[in-house]
Design a protein around this motif. Structure first.
Motif: not given
Length: 243
Positions: A105-112, A120-128, A234-238
């Motif tokens: 959820s953090a990655l999706l919202v931060n991507g928005i 596109t870059e957010s999806k790359h991070l999501l795939q990682i 992007q996943i709000d761990l830092v």
């Protein structure tokens, strides 16, 4: 109903329709994020775990409520955004931990909301992220600041994962196996470009030192990369001031 290859097609369709309707019903109970996910539910999550999606929607709602809903509505017509959202849903449907749903959820919202990272870059991070298990995420976060005495709260919360495992003579095969697994987590992070390996060098010759048993260069430690730091942000761990 469990669907098998031998299930009649009309029953397969009925079951899929039922699951899709259930998904939309559950997600619809969450004001904005629910309706957003329900738009995609029919093509993304048939026969997946609806309760996982419901938890994901609730977490997503709390984050989206802090953003401009007009901007969010505009994103629904952006194919790159819907592609990112669909991948988030797929991973959330398969997630078995609350922590994983928080990351997604953090990655999706931060991507928005980010002006620096595209969809596109957010999806790359999501795939990682999808290639990492929860233990590997903990190790990546550890290497953000691995000095002695730092991040005591984080290390304390994950001490069982982060406790070094060192084989010794007479320690048994179980210890050897656990050490191999622990090292494999770090090596996987290296292969994904999230960590880099630091090797031991002879203090006099500055040449690499090799392990006489394995024949491989001795590892001194690991260091997080810029990509690793970005993923953690992007996943709000830092927070930005710590990365």
């Amino acid at each position: 109903m469990t669907i098998t290859p031998n299930t009649p097609k009309n029953l397969q369709s009925d079951s899929t329709d039922y699951v899709t309707a259930a998904a939309k019903g559950v997600l619809g109970m969450v004001p904005f994020a629910g309706s957003l996910l329900a738009e995609l539910a029919g093509t993304v999550i048939p026969n997946q775990r609806i309760d996982r999606l419901a938890k994901f929607a609730i977490e997503l709602e709390s984050r989206l409520s802090r953003l401009d809903h007009g901007h969010l509505s505009e994103q629904l017509s952006n194919e790159n955004f819907t592609d990112l959202a669909e991948e988030s849903i797929r991973q959330a449907a398969k997630s078995i931990s609350d922590e994983r749903r928080l990351y997604l959820s953090a990655l999706l919202v931060n991507g928005i909301s980010s002006t620096l990272v595209s969809h596109t870059e957010s999806k790359h991070l999501l795939q990682i992220l999808g290639e990492l298990n929860d233990i590997e995420v903990v190790w990546l976060r550890y290497y953000l600041n691995p000095t002695v005495g730092s991040d005591a709260e984080f290390i304390g919360a994950h001490k069982e994962i982060l406790k070094p495992i060192t084989p010794y003579l007479g320690g048994g095969q179980d210890l050897v196996d656990k050490h191999a697994l622990q090292e494999s987590y770090k090596e996987h992070l290296v292969r994904l470009g999230l960590l880099v390996t630091k090797y031991e060098l002879d203090p006099k010759t500055k040449q690499p030192i090799f392990d006489t048993q394995t024949g491989r260069q001795k590892v001194r430690g690991y260091q997080i990369t810029s990509l690793g730091r970005l993923l953690l942000r992007q996943i709000d761990l830092v927070t930005n001031d710590r990365a």
